[in-house]
Design an enzyme around this catalytic site. Structure first.
Site, PDB file in Angstrom:
ATOM      1  N   GLU A  45      21.391  58.857  43.942  1.00  0.00           N
ATOM      2  CA  GLU A  45      20.837  57.591  44.204  1.00  0.00           C
ATOM      3  C   GLU A  45      20.307  56.971  42.775  1.00  0.00           C
ATOM      4  OE1 GLU A  45      20.761  55.623  46.694  1.00  0.00           O
ATOM      5  OE2 GLU A  45      21.334  56.947  48.243  1.00  0.00           O
ATOM      6  N   TYR A 128      12.695  52.263  45.797  1.00  0.00           N
ATOM      7  CA  TYR A 128      13.702  52.354  46.811  1.00  0.00           C
ATOM      8  C   TYR A 128      14.399  53.830  46.907  1.00  0.00           C
ATOM      9  CZ  TYR A 128      18.813  52.685  47.674  1.00  0.00           C
ATOM     10  OH  TYR A 128      20.131  53.274  48.146  1.00  0.00           O
ATOM     11  N   ASP A 146      19.170  48.594  49.954  1.00  0.00           N
ATOM     12  CA  ASP A 146      19.839  48.363  48.607  1.00  0.00           C
ATOM     13  C   ASP A 146      20.636  47.043  48.620  1.00  0.00           C
ATOM     14  OD1 ASP A 146      22.052  49.075  50.281  1.00  0.00           O
ATOM     15  OD2 ASP A 146      22.816  50.511  49.122  1.00  0.00           O
TER      16      ASP A 146
END
Length: 348
Positions: A45, A128, A146
């Site tokens: 990520e 996030y 996202d």
């Protein structure tokens, strides 16, 4: 379609069409109780924040081969990690990567916290990423949003508010579809739908499992969502890069720890400013007295501005600089590698 019908259709599609990614276990394994390794999810990520899956995957494989656990990464020297990160975008993320890995190793025995709140307590790990790791690695019902998910929500509900103002609304719409059932697979299903079907341009609506619910498709122009505000012009800056050589070695400097490319090795440069540098100004800013000659220029685009670097080359010596063999220049950040290659090849 009701929210439950949307979820059922999309999860069924994901079970059949999930992307095969090196950091995933896949939906079947997920349903069997085998979750993805938190370290691998977190690393992927962070890498994907500024690049695409095809570009990030080789870096991910090299990182995990070299540092297979978060504790291995935590023990790695800064310079080695920064060099391995070259080409993945902002180096501040590499510094945050190390800070987070060291906190996990030092404060959590090398084991990532398994809640969103615990993940958020780690340095350099934002909302996030905490949501993504929480959902994908620990199957927590977090809201993972996202750019792909924003696009799916904007089209599914025909959101007229343009980005970036629409972000809170899109996040709220996504949250309304999160359930305790298979939250990790749900997050990845949305991401995969946006990446492979609900694409930024030319969406493949005939392959979408939720077309019956898509208000954007009903307008006849799903590709027009999400709406976007007009972009401000990207500023352009100018600088001078100095290629000082000593035989087969090239002079480098360590950049200040904070700021763009902070803490990285790079070519000596002038400041980067709006106006071009005159010959006289360029010589004053040079890192050493030498017979400097122009060898062209290179252009580079960062996220928030573009840059033209004028290149000056000379043979000389300066003890305060860091002398590096030419064969080791590949580890430089891309802007400096581009400048070094051009400067070293253009001299007659």
């Amino acid at each position: 379609m009701t929210p439950e019908q949307i979820r059922h259709s999309l999860l069924s599609w994901y079970d059949a069409h999930a992307r095969d990614l090196p950091w995933r276990t896949g939906p079947a394994a997920g349903q069997g109780g085998v979750r993805s390794d938190p370290y691998r999810v977190w690393l992927s990520e962070v890498m994907l924040q500024q690049t695409t899956v095809p570009h990030a995957a080789p870096y991910f494989l090299k990182f995990t081969a070299r540092w297979p656990t978060v504790s291995d990464l935590a023990a790695a020297p800064d310079d080695e990690v920064m060099a391995a990160w070259a080409g993945l975008g902002y180096y501040a993320r590499a510094r945050n990567l190390l800070a987070c890995a060291r906190a996990v190793a030092r404060d959590h025995g090398g084991v990532f916290p398994d809640t969103e709140a615990g993940l958020l307590s780690l340095p350099g790990l934002g909302p996030y990423t905490a949501a993504a790791v929480g959902a994908i690695a620990f199957d927590r019902p977090t809201n993972v949003v996202d750019g792909n998910v924003e696009r799916v929500m904007a089209r599914l509900f025909a959101v007229e508010t343009p980005l970036p103002a629409a972000k809170p609304e899109l996040k709220s719409l996504a949250a309304a579809l999160v359930r305790d059932e298979r939250p990790g697979d749900w997050a990845q299903a949305l991401m995969d739908l946006g990446a492979t079907v609900c694409r930024p341009k030319s969406p493949l609506c005939d392959r979408c499992p939720v077309t019956a619910a898509c208000a954007g498709l009903a307008t006849g122009a799903p590709e027009s969502y999400p709406r976007k505000s007009a972009k401000a012009a990207r500023p352009h800056r100018h600088g001078v890069a100095y290629i000082l050589t000593r035989g087969d070695e090239v002079a480098l400097v360590r950049r200040p720890p904070k700021g763009l490319l902070g803490g990285m090795l790079g070519l000596p440069t002038s400041d980067w400013r709006d106006a071009r540098w005159s010959d006289a100004e360029a010589l004053v800013a040079a890192p050493a007295l030498a017979d400097w000659r122009g060898v062209g220029e290179v252009d580079h685009v960062f996220t928030h501005f573009s840059l033209t670097l004028r290149l000056l080359r000379a043979e000389g010596a300066a003890e305060e600089l860091i002398w590096t063999p030419r064969r080791d220049l590949d580890a430089l950040p891309s802007v400096f590698l581009k400048a070094a290659r051009a400067g070293l090849s253009n001299l007659l």
